[in-house]
Motif scaffolding. Structure first.
Motif, short mmCIF file in Angstrom:
data_model
loop_
_atom_site.label_atom_id
_atom_site.label_comp_id
_atom_site.label_asym_id
_atom_site.label_seq_id
_atom_site.Cartn_x
_atom_site.Cartn_y
_atom_site.Cartn_z
N TYR A 52 -3.78 -0.48 -7.37
CA TYR A 52 -2.43 -0.61 -6.83
C TYR A 52 -2.46 -1.09 -5.38
CZ TYR A 52 2.11 0.64 -4.88
OH TYR A 52 3.32 0.60 -4.23
N TRP A 53 -3.32 -0.53 -4.57
CA TRP A 53 -3.30 -0.82 -3.14
C TRP A 53 -4.00 -2.12 -2.79
CZ3 TRP A 53 0.02 2.10 -0.72
CH2 TRP A 53 0.27 3.40 -1.19
N SER A 92 1.19 -8.93 -3.72
CA SER A 92 1.33 -8.43 -5.08
C SER A 92 2.63 -8.89 -5.74
CB SER A 92 1.25 -6.90 -5.09
OG SER A 92 2.28 -6.34 -4.30
N TYR A 136 0.84 7.11 -14.54
CA TYR A 136 0.03 5.96 -14.15
C TYR A 136 -1.43 6.27 -14.44
CZ TYR A 136 -1.69 2.18 -11.07
OH TYR A 136 -2.30 1.07 -10.55
N ASP A 186 -5.36 4.41 -14.22
CA ASP A 186 -6.10 3.27 -13.69
C ASP A 186 -7.60 3.54 -13.76
OD1 ASP A 186 -5.97 5.26 -11.83
OD2 ASP A 186 -5.47 4.00 -10.12
N ARG A 240 -0.60 -9.33 -14.36
CA ARG A 240 0.25 -8.20 -14.76
C ARG A 240 1.34 -8.65 -15.73
NH1 ARG A 240 1.05 -6.78 -10.09
NH2 ARG A 240 -0.62 -5.23 -10.14
N HIS A 251 -8.05 4.34 -7.21
CA HIS A 251 -6.67 3.89 -7.15
C HIS A 251 -6.48 2.56 -6.42
CE1 HIS A 251 -6.08 7.94 -8.53
NE2 HIS A 251 -6.58 8.43 -7.43
N ARG A 280 1.18 1.49 -16.10
CA ARG A 280 2.26 2.21 -15.42
C ARG A 280 3.43 2.38 -16.39
NH1 ARG A 280 4.60 2.26 -9.96
NH2 ARG A 280 2.60 1.40 -9.26
N SER A 318 -4.89 -1.10 -15.02
CA SER A 318 -3.99 0.04 -14.85
C SER A 318 -2.82 -0.08 -15.82
CB SER A 318 -3.47 0.13 -13.41
OG SER A 318 -2.52 -0.88 -13.14
#
Length: 390
Positions: A60-61, A202, A94, A96, A154, A57, A112, A110
């Motif tokens: 995202y982080w 981000s 989601y 990923d 993105r 994951h 979403r 990923s």
């Protein structure tokens, strides 16, 4: 009633009846679903994850963590029923995954999808099914044995419109993430502990419009900084402690009080507020200029700037790298949304897959985030390959 909820979600990412209206001045952005933590592990740790031990994951982080993953490839599916205290058909799906290239770099991606359910759009029974989605691809690389960097691109699409409404159109935008991660080992009490430090800027990109370009809203550009420490007790037991701090790098809007004072409007008449914001030049600020402006433009000065920083604390216990217990706390100022809650969760890992779940316990009464569940199912592709090659 659902239409009211939709408007609230589209304007702000938090809903809390206890926030004091005279001090309530949240930061407004479009596509607020981009700020929702998608996975159960991060959700159980109080929405903390920029510097935690690398996992699937990390897209995202902090995608810069991927080169430090032990497995060469992994994918995950995540599901979150959202705002169940208010409605029954809003959810976040989601997916990923990542693939390490050699020993020093990795590719990741990923998808979403945030569904706002079915919403009544007019008095004649017409309904719409609004949704927001984003797809991204990342590349990360180790720059040294302890330091890595990553970029992610993105595409964002948000459809809140329906055909009968000529003034409402779907919005789209492009954004990028820039991330860094440092991992090393330090000796504490004769134990070799893993230290992690991460930073992720981000959703740096264009604006998004829902009315054909008349009003362009900021994306939820976010700066996340955090640290973690993994402490081994013995060969089977480890404890990890993590902390994150977040700040939306989006300009703060002039307050309603300023609007009322300057326009001599009634205190309950905000019909011309958006036009006034246009006159003030708020919507004309570019995304990059808005990033710098966001650090010094709060109407309440330095005190309010500090209130715009959210923070989270998390702790994780792991037995034999197979069973985990997690807990965390997330704090947001009452004037910026009042998201204050504890979180708990657990995870079970096998050679091929792992299953994680988390649960939110709000500290503020009537908070619609209370009792939020998250579920994550992760597959270790190296484990699958070994299983089928036997």
């Amino acid at each position: 009633m659902k239409k009211i909820y939709l408007l609230a979600i589209a304007l702000i990412s938090t809903l809390c009846a206890e926030a004091q209206k005279e001090n309530f001045n949240p930061i407004y952005t479009g596509v607020n679903s981009l700020d929702i933590a998608p996975d159960a592990r991060g959700g159980a740790l109080g929405d903390v994850g920029v510097a935690t031990d690398p996992d699937v994951h990390s897209q995202y982080w902090n995608p810069a963590k991927y080169p430090f993953c032990i497995s060469r490839c992994g994918v995950a599916l995540n599901y979150t029923p959202w705002l169940r205290q208010l409605v029954s058909d809003i959810d976040l799906a989601y997916a990923d995954g990542y693939f390490r290239i050699g020993d020093y770099s990795a590719l990741s991606a990923s998808l979403r999808y945030f569904s706002l359910g079915e919403v009544s759009a007019s008095d004649n029974g017409m309904t719409i099914k609004p949704y927001e989605m984003a797809v991204d691809f990342g590349y990360s690389r180790m720059l040294s044995e302890t330091f890595s960097a990553a970029v992610a691109l993105r595409y964002i699409y948000s459809d809140m419109s329906y055909k009968a409404d000529d003034e409402s159109t779907p919005g789209s935008a492009f954004a990028a993430d820039i991330a860094f991660y440092y991992q090393n080992y330090v000796m504490l009490a004769n134990r070799e502990c893993q230290l992690g430090i991460g930073l992720n800027a981000s959703n740096i990109g264009s604006k998004i419009s829902y009315d054909g370009g008349n009003i362009n809203q900021f994306l939820p550009t976010n700066l996340r900084l955090g640290a973690s420490l993994m402490v081994p007790i013995d060969d089977y037991n480890t404890f990890s402690f993590s902390a994150d701090a977040n700040k939306l790098m989006v300009p703060t809007r002039p307050t309603m009080e300023q609007y009322v004072a300057e326009t001599n409007s009634a205190t309950d008449d905000y019909s011309g507020y958006n036009e006034w914001l246009l006159d003030q030049g708020y919507y004309n600020v570019s995304p990059i200029a808005g990033i710098f402006k966001s650090f010094h433009d709060a109407p309440g000065g330095f005190k309010e700037e500090l209130e715009e920083i959210n923070w989270g604390l998390g702790a994780e216990y792991c037995y034999h790298n197979q069973f985990s217990l997690r807990a965390g706390y997330h704090h947001e100022s009452a004037s910026k949304g009042n998201r204050k809650y504890y979180s708990v969760g657990a995870g079970f890992k096998m050679n091929v897959f792992s299953l994680d779940a988390s649960y939110i316990i709000s500290t503020a009464q009537t908070n619609p985030l209370d009792q939020t569940l998250r579920f994550s199912l992760t597959f270790d592709m190296d484990g699958l390959k070994d299983m089928f090659s036997r």
